[in-house]
Write an enzyme that holds these catalytic residues in place. Structure first.
Site, PDB file in Angstrom:
ATOM      1  N   GLY A 121       0.743  -1.176  -0.018  1.00 39.48           N
ATOM      2  CA  GLY A 121       0.075  -0.002  -0.100  1.00 39.48           C
ATOM      3  C   GLY A 121       1.040   1.215  -0.169  1.00 39.48           C
ATOM      4  O   GLY A 121       0.315   2.468  -0.284  1.00 39.48           O
ATOM      5  N   GLU A 149      28.817   0.164   7.732  1.00 44.04           N
ATOM      6  CA  GLU A 149      27.596   0.529   7.646  1.00 44.04           C
ATOM      7  C   GLU A 149      26.810   1.089   9.030  1.00 44.04           C
ATOM      8  O   GLU A 149      25.417   1.107   9.104  1.00 44.04           O
ATOM      9  CB  GLU A 149      26.507  -0.524   6.945  1.00 44.04           C
ATOM     10  CG  GLU A 149      27.079  -1.050   5.770  1.00 44.04           C
ATOM     11  CD  GLU A 149      26.387  -2.128   5.022  1.00 44.04           C
ATOM     12  OE1 GLU A 149      25.518  -2.508   5.596  1.00 44.04           O
ATOM     13  OE2 GLU A 149      26.598  -2.443   3.788  1.00 44.04           O
TER      14      GLU A 149
END
Length: 424
Positions: A121, A149
């Site tokens: 959605g 990271e």
């Protein structure tokens, strides 16, 4: 579908596009133009790792800021290892790299469980979810993620039974883990050969701290067992015994204790009738309630009493029954305490009960994994023997109907380190 316009409104580490579009409706007509925001973050991979040598699931835990206000653990999430697919990488290459970086395991030929949209959605992200089997030798690095990271990852090793209990209890919060856990449960589903009934037999262990006190295992169908004075029947909170055509312990006790015709038909439902009288017009009892009955025709097998304990609870029409892991310890302790109370409050010439047979209460129809039931049961028995030096109970037997039951009970006994096997 027709895209009228697509504009990138944010172009950082993640991307955000504003899309104006229309699509064909179910009635065949085109919809009116609509404008939605689409979160573009690329595709991701994830993997559930299972070590077949240690029988452990390898998960990772790390802090997730989006879950900080809504999660159970203030942002700390247990998940399968996961990461983004880099430019030029295939999903397989990405999951191999991420597994090594986060867990230290080098995987080969991972199985793709499913490819699915994480939240269609709002985002275009797809997740490629894998399952990989490893062994100890496959761990070639420490894992923990990459400092470049900014990753701070803790590796978690979890027994499958514990993962499945979290799944059953509804506490898992990561969607990838829910899907992967169901897949693992199906993969580890007990094989048919481990469900075949065992032959009749007895395995005995002596408690190290209590000379003469025995924890034993009776194997095979319950009606093949002789010489145990008290049998425990795991019942529902309605205290309604199973039909005699059933395969449950309740059905077998009901049939075995009934008076039968020469053709084997039940002429007198002795134990079930006595249990109904014991309810005293109650429609149900609380979990943990024990009602005693006689043994009916099971007296010919040396049985003197049946302890019916409400160890599972009905889930409404068509919902079957359900046991709670937290009740196992309490139920086993209630049985032993009930037996101790009988032995301690005897009148003159009344015989004590010195042996009891306890099934794996809550396994099977109750929905609990037999490994969990066995562990809790054995731990409670051991604690009771340690805490009750004056007990008159000489032999406590656990019922193992299948090889899977037997393996779970023997493993639980070994883990306590408090019992010594006896040669028969």
């Amino acid at each position: 579908m027709v895209i009228r316009n697509k504009t990138r409104v944010y172009d950082g580490f993640f991307k955000l596009d504003e899309v104006t579009f229309s699509h064909r409706r179910y009635d065949g007509a085109m919809s009116a133009d609509m404008t939605h925001l689409v979160f573009e973050r690329g595709d991701a991979v994830a993997a559930l790792i299972y070590n077949v040598e240690t029988d452990r699931v390898i998960l990772v835990e790390q802090f997730r800021i989006p879950a900080a206000d809504k999660g159970r653990a203030a942002g700390w999430m247990q998940e399968p290892l996961a990461g983004m697919i880099r430019n030029g990488e295939t999903a397989l290459e990405a999951i191999t790299r991420e597994t090594l970086e986060e867990t230290g395991y080098r995987i080969k030929d991972p199985e793709l469980i499913a490819t699915f949209f994480s939240s269609p959605g709002g985002t275009s992200e797809r997740i490629f979810l894998y399952y990989a089997v490893v062994r100890d030798k496959d761990r070639v690095a420490t894992g923990g993620g990459t400092k470049a990271e900014g990753e701070d990852i803790r590796i978690i090793s979890l027994a499958p039974s514990d993962l499945f209990e979290q799944l059953r209890s509804g506490v898992l919060e990561d969607g990838k883990l829910v899907v992967a856990a169901y897949h693992l449960k199906d993969r580890l589903r007990v094989k048919p050969e481990t469900q075949k009934p065992l032959g009749s037999g007895t395995i005995r262990y002596r408690h190290k701290a209590k000379n003469g006190r025995i924890l034993g295992i009776k194997t095979g169908p319950i009606l093949s067992i002789d010489g145990v004075e008290v049998w425990v029947n795991s019942e529902n909170t309605d205290m309604m015994m199973d039909r005699i055509i059933g395969k449950t312990i309740s059905a077998n006790i009901r049939y075995g204790g009934g008076r039968k015709s020469s053709q084997g038909d039940l002429d007198e439902d002795i134990i079930a009738d006595e249990l109904r009288r014991g309810l005293r017009r109650r429609a149900f009892v609380r979990r943990g309630t024990i009602i005693e009955t006689g043994a009916g025709d099971l007296v010919h097998k040396g049985v003197r009493k049946i302890y019916h304990i409400a160890s599972v609870e009905g889930q409404g029409p068509g919902g079957g029954v359900r046991a709670a892991e937290a009740d196992i310890t309490d139920n086993v302790q209630r049985i032993l305490t009930h037996l101790e109370k009988h032995n301690g409050g005897l009148r003159l010439l009344t015989r004590r009960y010195t042996s009891v047979l306890i099934p794996m209460m809550g396994a099977g129809d109750g929905g609990l994994e037999v490994d969990i039931v066995a562990r809790r049961t054995v731990e409670t028995v051991e604690a009771h023997l340690t805490a009750t030096p004056s007990t008159h109970i000489q032999d406590i037997y656990l019922l193992a109907f299948t090889p899977a039951d037997l393996a779970a009970i023997q493993n639980a006994i070994a883990q306590t380190g408090r019992f010594t096997p006896l040669a028969e």
